[in-house]
Scaffold this motif. Structure first.
Motif, PDB file in Angstrom:
ATOM      1  N   ASP A 491       0.807  -1.217   0.000  1.00  0.00           N
ATOM      2  CA  ASP A 491       0.000   0.000   0.000  1.00  0.00           C
ATOM      3  C   ASP A 491       0.844   1.272   0.000  1.00  0.00           C
ATOM      4  O   ASP A 491       0.327   2.370   0.236  1.00  0.00           O
ATOM      5  CB  ASP A 491      -0.955   0.001   1.197  1.00  0.00           C
ATOM      6  CG  ASP A 491      -1.981  -1.119   1.087  1.00  0.00           C
ATOM      7  OD1 ASP A 491      -2.567  -1.278  -0.003  1.00  0.00           O
ATOM      8  OD2 ASP A 491      -2.166  -1.855   2.079  1.00  0.00           O
ATOM      9  N   SER A 492       2.132   1.139  -0.277  1.00  0.00           N
ATOM     10  CA  SER A 492       2.979   2.329  -0.402  1.00  0.00           C
ATOM     11  C   SER A 492       2.869   2.888  -1.819  1.00  0.00           C
ATOM     12  O   SER A 492       2.554   2.166  -2.769  1.00  0.00           O
ATOM     13  CB  SER A 492       4.436   1.980  -0.075  1.00  0.00           C
ATOM     14  OG  SER A 492       4.924   1.003  -0.980  1.00  0.00           O
ATOM     15  N   PRO A 493       3.118   4.191  -1.992  1.00  0.00           N
ATOM     16  CA  PRO A 493       3.011   4.800  -3.323  1.00  0.00           C
ATOM     17  C   PRO A 493       3.971   4.152  -4.307  1.00  0.00           C
ATOM     18  O   PRO A 493       5.107   3.819  -3.964  1.00  0.00           O
ATOM     19  CB  PRO A 493       3.370   6.265  -3.073  1.00  0.00           C
ATOM     20  CG  PRO A 493       3.136   6.484  -1.619  1.00  0.00           C
ATOM     21  CD  PRO A 493       3.462   5.180  -0.954  1.00  0.00           C
ATOM     22  N   HIS A 513       1.407   0.115  -5.015  1.00  0.00           N
ATOM     23  CA  HIS A 513       1.859  -1.149  -5.589  1.00  0.00           C
ATOM     24  C   HIS A 513       0.699  -2.149  -5.687  1.00  0.00           C
ATOM     25  O   HIS A 513       0.597  -2.888  -6.673  1.00  0.00           O
ATOM     26  CB  HIS A 513       2.990  -1.742  -4.733  1.00  0.00           C
ATOM     27  CG  HIS A 513       4.295  -1.031  -4.906  1.00  0.00           C
ATOM     28  ND1 HIS A 513       5.202  -1.354  -5.882  1.00  0.00           N
ATOM     29  CD2 HIS A 513       4.830   0.027  -4.238  1.00  0.00           C
ATOM     30  CE1 HIS A 513       6.248  -0.548  -5.803  1.00  0.00           C
ATOM     31  NE2 HIS A 513       6.043   0.291  -4.813  1.00  0.00           N
ATOM     32  N   ARG A 514      -0.167  -2.150  -4.697  1.00  0.00           N
ATOM     33  CA  ARG A 514      -1.304  -3.062  -4.716  1.00  0.00           C
ATOM     34  C   ARG A 514      -2.215  -2.751  -5.903  1.00  0.00           C
ATOM     35  O   ARG A 514      -2.717  -3.659  -6.574  1.00  0.00           O
ATOM     36  CB  ARG A 514      -2.090  -2.959  -3.407  1.00  0.00           C
ATOM     37  CG  ARG A 514      -3.219  -3.991  -3.296  1.00  0.00           C
ATOM     38  CD  ARG A 514      -4.074  -3.744  -2.055  1.00  0.00           C
ATOM     39  NE  ARG A 514      -3.297  -3.753  -0.839  1.00  0.00           N
ATOM     40  CZ  ARG A 514      -2.920  -4.849  -0.191  1.00  0.00           C
ATOM     41  NH1 ARG A 514      -3.247  -6.037  -0.676  1.00  0.00           N
ATOM     42  NH2 ARG A 514      -2.223  -4.766   0.922  1.00  0.00           N
ATOM     43  N   GLN A 515      -2.447  -1.488  -6.173  1.00  0.00           N
ATOM     44  CA  GLN A 515      -3.346  -1.106  -7.264  1.00  0.00           C
ATOM     45  C   GLN A 515      -2.745  -1.399  -8.631  1.00  0.00           C
ATOM     46  O   GLN A 515      -3.459  -1.810  -9.555  1.00  0.00           O
ATOM     47  CB  GLN A 515      -3.707   0.377  -7.125  1.00  0.00           C
ATOM     48  CG  GLN A 515      -4.639   0.630  -5.938  1.00  0.00           C
ATOM     49  CD  GLN A 515      -4.569   2.036  -5.398  1.00  0.00           C
ATOM     50  OE1 GLN A 515      -3.675   2.813  -5.750  1.00  0.00           O
ATOM     51  NE2 GLN A 515      -5.507   2.383  -4.526  1.00  0.00           N
ATOM     52  N   LEU A 516      -1.434  -1.228  -8.782  1.00  0.00           N
ATOM     53  CA  LEU A 516      -0.799  -1.596 -10.051  1.00  0.00           C
ATOM     54  C   LEU A 516      -0.883  -3.101 -10.277  1.00  0.00           C
ATOM     55  O   LEU A 516      -1.135  -3.560 -11.400  1.00  0.00           O
ATOM     56  CB  LEU A 516       0.667  -1.140 -10.064  1.00  0.00           C
ATOM     57  CG  LEU A 516       0.923   0.359 -10.181  1.00  0.00           C
ATOM     58  CD1 LEU A 516       2.420   0.618 -10.229  1.00  0.00           C
ATOM     59  CD2 LEU A 516       0.245   0.960 -11.407  1.00  0.00           C
ATOM     60  N   LYS A 722      -7.433   4.201  -8.929  1.00  0.00           N
ATOM     61  CA  LYS A 722      -6.371   5.019  -8.332  1.00  0.00           C
ATOM     62  C   LYS A 722      -6.510   5.205  -6.825  1.00  0.00           C
ATOM     63  O   LYS A 722      -7.606   5.107  -6.258  1.00  0.00           O
ATOM     64  CB  LYS A 722      -6.361   6.398  -8.991  1.00  0.00           C
ATOM     65  CG  LYS A 722      -7.710   7.130  -8.842  1.00  0.00           C
ATOM     66  CD  LYS A 722      -7.547   8.522  -8.318  1.00  0.00           C
ATOM     67  CE  LYS A 722      -8.866   9.285  -8.316  1.00  0.00           C
ATOM     68  NZ  LYS A 722      -9.761   8.977  -7.217  1.00  0.00           N
ATOM     69  N   GLN A 723      -5.385   5.535  -6.186  1.00  0.00           N
ATOM     70  CA  GLN A 723      -5.390   5.855  -4.769  1.00  0.00           C
ATOM     71  C   GLN A 723      -5.883   7.284  -4.550  1.00  0.00           C
ATOM     72  O   GLN A 723      -6.702   7.547  -3.675  1.00  0.00           O
ATOM     73  CB  GLN A 723      -3.972   5.706  -4.185  1.00  0.00           C
ATOM     74  CG  GLN A 723      -3.833   6.077  -2.721  1.00  0.00           C
ATOM     75  CD  GLN A 723      -4.521   5.083  -1.819  1.00  0.00           C
ATOM     76  OE1 GLN A 723      -4.887   3.989  -2.249  1.00  0.00           O
ATOM     77  NE2 GLN A 723      -4.722   5.448  -0.566  1.00  0.00           N
TER      78      GLN A 723
END
Length: 879
Positions: A491-493, A513-516, A722-723
């Motif tokens: 969950d870091s950028p 990283h999770r979203q990518l 996106k975050q």
């Protein structure tokens, strides 16, 4: 001093108070007279209990008048807050003390004032310019009363290796200082000229009111003289203590910034974010130093005040996820490690450069080690200005493994847009090709510079380049004790990806990283792209995602930032080089492929005939275009995923499904089918809904619906959304206004089969007197005319009474822009009428203004302004 003469100020707010001074600048027992704008008595008279106090501190050379909109907002019975806007001593209408007051004195002065006022908690400080520093000094000295801090265009620290801004250096120069700040009113006039748009004359006069006469401007000169330009300055120790003290400040913080500021540029904002990383940040693009004059800051401040005590929504339990690069690592260690992983084509139709999976893994690991040795750490922002291909693949995955945040803003934004994006993102490092580094040197882009190729020593000095990728790889691969980098937290950028800028200034979109990884998994599950697939990536996002999918990826010989440079031959050469199974290209790229298909040799035709899937996205893809592409790729299943930088993809549809949807629309057998572009069903793991449009063309509600035929703003919820928008707190806040959803800004509806039909952008909805018109369906009807290439439907006139105008790009192109001829206009009106829309005016243009990245998204806002000018009798010119 006549408060009634100050526009926007209630005379009841103006007051004076005598304050006993404890400042070292004064003798013991000294009493100073302060002027304030204070709505406290007014609130009390009205029987309103304030939620707290805003303590507002102006900078140099303004005064409490700067905060008049906060006083007005705080006096609203709906959200009463006491607002105390001070005139610092020797400034505004406060006493001229005849003393030189330094930073520590002014912080002490403010404490004396609040003690005299009896201010208890909660207090939220608000500061601008040098007043930002002083307000923070008070905040650190009064932790029991402090409830939050608001900062606008200020600074607490001069970044290492940089000098103070040129304008301040000039104001401090002995030959200029006294005349420029005290003898004359030049410093005030220059500061007032920084407003965008310019200040109204009565407002400018109010800002000048306390400083008419050299004897009234001594404080202006002293403020400038107290700027700690270096460590020898008497106020430097106080500033350092304050700057370091901010790191311990945990109260809610809000930063509202005008990036068009020659004094406090984005580098100072970056420094403040580093000291207050929990702060909400919003950059008002186009606003400058006087951000409180350039934009409405009262509304966001009071919205933030209302939210700052809200209990955060609990995040769902985190689940394990493989990092984006997991397939790359697995393939490098497996039996196919020697197979090609990534390649780029040369102009001669052959592979110019390639890496196997093993080589790619080795180079990524070596470069990551070299970057770490050069100072790239987790959280470092690294701007990548490298064309898609081998180099970009290596550096992208190296940065991600380190936990650095990659910043990707492509040249398709144009020089101005690209410069704005890079400066706003404030990267710590900039890695680029020679052309990008030259632009960085000329345009002053931030970041330590690293070249892709090895440059001669003279060229390195001119461009300010520290090292090269080759040098860093060599350093990282050198024998020695290896230091394993800790994998970044899911969950870091991970990345800031910029939008195309087709609907306003490009926005940075922050992904974790999770979203990518979720984006990778969604693409794989929806489209069936598995390890071993062979991908021709003629569209930048998939050029980067290929290795994460375990797909062999090749970049064709083209300028990926200019889609129309892709030729049929270049596409066929790339497909043949890896025996491609998948092709990804934008609609604009496909148009040029079709336009150049006659140059294809038999071998090229055969290579394209073996492609099993084509993906085209980035803009609506007309069915006739896909039908022609199908003839070129006869075995391919043609898909047009719908998505955006904030969520890619959202839905998916194939050509066969488009045919079915259009047949349903023509036959009227499926409720809701028609009026727009059918983009299919939600992708794996995504939910889609709409917020219904109101009669004024907005989508004000918060209750998502999926009923057929209801037109509204499209919402999406998915693990790969996106975050946040980067440093755009207000924009992000609006985009998540409906809990659990991202509001896309697109407009559309569902049919009874659950398919989504996109009708345009919310900002482009036309509000005619008797109807709300969404543009896409009418544009499609007009584009069926043989002599129309592209059409745009826009509104002319005030909202609610707009006339509907059609702007068409003709075939052949019109010789000049302006009103269409009567025959063409008649055909356009007839076509629109069949779509249920009455067109008031038809204009023709040689070419539509489109975004650079996609060469397809029409700038309807720009066209609407142009059409209004033409229809009101102005010279047509170019839209």
């Amino acid at each position: 001093m006549v408060a009634a003469d100050w526009p926007g100020v209630d005379p009841e707010w103006s007051r004076e108070i005598d304050v006993a001074s404890t400042s070292a600048a004064d003798e013991p027992g000294t009493v100073r007279r302060w002027h304030l704008l204070d709505n406290g008595a007014q609130l009390s008279r009205r029987g309103l209990t304030p939620a707290g106090t805003l303590l507002c501190v102006h900078g140099n050379p303004t005064w409490s008048y700067l905060w008049r909109t906060l006083l007005a907002a705080g006096s609203d019975p709906a959200h009463p807050w006491r607002v105390v806007a001070v005139d610092q001593l020797d400034m505004g209408f406060s006493e001229r003390t005849g003393t030189f007051r330094r930073l520590a004195d002014r912080i002490s002065d403010l404490g004396d004032l609040t003690a005299a006022l009896g201010l208890g908690g909660p207090v939220v400080t608000v500061g601008h310019d040098w007043g930002g520093v002083i307000s923070l000094g008070w905040a650190l000295a009064h932790p029991q009363q402090l409830a939050g801090v608001v900062l606008t265009n200020t600074a607490v620290h001069q970044p290492a290796g940089s000098r103070i801004p040129p304008a301040l250096r000039l104001a401090l120069h002995p030959a200029v200082h006294r005349w420029g700040t005290t003898t004359s009113d030049a410093f005030l006039r220059v500061t007032h000229a920084l407003a965008h748009p310019p200040l109204a004359e009565d407002v400018r006069s109010a800002f000048m009111a306390p400083y008419r006469g050299a004897d009234r401007r001594a404080g202006v000169g002293n403020f400038v003289a107290d700027i700690p330009a270096d460590e020898s300055h008497p106020s430097f120790p106080a500033l350092i203590r304050l700057a370091e003290g901010l790191r311990e400040l945990t109260v809610p913080a809000l930063m509202l910034w005008g990036p068009r500021d020659p004094i406090f540029s984005d580098r100072y904002l970056k420094d403040l974010i580093g000291r207050l990383p929990h702060a909400k940040v919003h950059r008002f693009e186009g606003a400058g130093h006087l951000v409180a004059e350039d934009r409405d800051v009262a509304t966001p401040i009071f919205e933030w005040l209302a939210e700052r005590t809200d209990t955060p929504t609990a995040a769902p339990p985190a689940t394990d996820t493989d990092p984006l690069w997991a397939p790359l690592t697995a393939l490098a260690a497996g039996p196919d490690s020697a197979q090609t992983a990534v390649a780029e084509m040369g102009e001669d139709g052959r592979i110019a450069r390639s890496l196997s999976w093993r080589e790619l893994e080795h180079q990524v690991a070596a470069l990551a080690a070299g970057l770490r040795d050069a100072g790239v750490t987790p959280g470092s922002r690294v701007s990548l200005m490298v064309p898609p291909g081998v180099d970009l693949t290596v550096v992208l995955y190296a940065c991600l493994r380190l936990g650095a945040v990659v910043v990707v803003a492509d040249a398709g934004l144009g020089t101005r847009g690209l410069s704005r994006a890079v400066k706003g993102a404030t990267p710590d490092f900039l890695i680029g090709i020679d052309k990008a580094l030259a632009a960085a040197a000329v345009l002053g882009w931030p970041g330590r510079r690293i070249s892709v190729g090895t440059l001669p020593a003279g060229r390195r000095r001119v461009l300010g380049v520290e090292t090269s990728l080759a040098d860093l790889q060599a350093r990282g691969a050198a024998p020695g004790p290896a230091t394993a980098a800790e994998a970044p937290a899911p969950d870091s950028p991970a990345a800031v990806l910029f939008t195309s800028g087709s609907t306003g200034p490009a926005k940075g979109v922050l992904y974790t990283h999770r979203q990518l990884a979720a984006m990778r998994d969604t693409v794989a599950a929806t489209l069936g792209i598995r390890p071993g697939a062979r991908l021709v990536a003629a569209f930048a996002p998939f050029a980067l995602l290929g290795p994460a999918l375990g797909a062999v990826s090749v970049t064709p010989a083209m300028d990926v930032t200019a889609p129309r440079t892709l030729t049929a031959r270049a596409l066929a050469d790339a497909a043949g080089a890896i025996d491609a199974t998948v092709v990804f290209a934008s609609p604009a790229a496909l148009r040029n492929v079709l336009a150049t298909r006659d140059a294809l040799a038999p071998a090229g035709q055969e290579a394209l005939a073996r492609v099993g899937m084509l993906l085209s996205a980035g803009a609506p893809v007309p069915e006739p275009l896909l039908a022609q592409v199908q003839q070129l790729l006869p075995a391919a299943s043609l898909h047009t995923p719908y998505g955006m930088t904030e969520a890619l993809p959202v839905t998916d549809i194939s050509l066969e499904q488009i045919h079915t949807a259009e047949a349903d629309a023509a036959a009227g057998t499926v409720a809701g089918a028609g009026n727009g572009v059918c983009v299919g069903l939600p992708v794996h793991g995504a939910r889609v809904a709409v917020i219904p449009l109101a009669s004024d063309g907005t989508a004000p509600g918060n209750d998502p619906v999926t009923e057929p035929g209801v037109t509204g703003e499209i919402l999406v919820s998915a693990p790969h959304v996106k975050q946040a928008y980067d440093r755009l707190w207000l924009t992000q806040r609006e985009s998540i206004r409906t809990p659990g959803w991202h509001r896309t800004g697109d407009v559309g509806h569902f049919d009874a089969a659950g398919r989504l039909w996109v009708e345009g952008r919310l900002a482009h909805v036309v509000t005619a007197p008797d109807a709300v018109v969404t543009p896409v369906g009418t544009e499609q009807a007009i584009e069926r005319l043989d002599d129309v290439a592209l059409a745009a439907v826009v509104g002319v006139g005030p909202a609610g009474t707009q006339a509907v105008a059609a702007v068409v790009e003709t075939v052949p192109p019109a010789r000049r822009a302006g009103p269409a001829g009567p025959q063409l206009a008649g055909r356009v009106r007839d076509a629109a009428r069949q779509a249920g829309v009455s067109i008031s005016a038809v204009l023709a243009v040689p070419s539509q203004p489109t975004d650079i990245r996609h060469n397809a998204k029409i700038d309807r806002t720009r066209l609407a302004r142009w059409a209004s000018r033409v229809l009101s009798g102005g010279r047509p010119g170019r839209p």
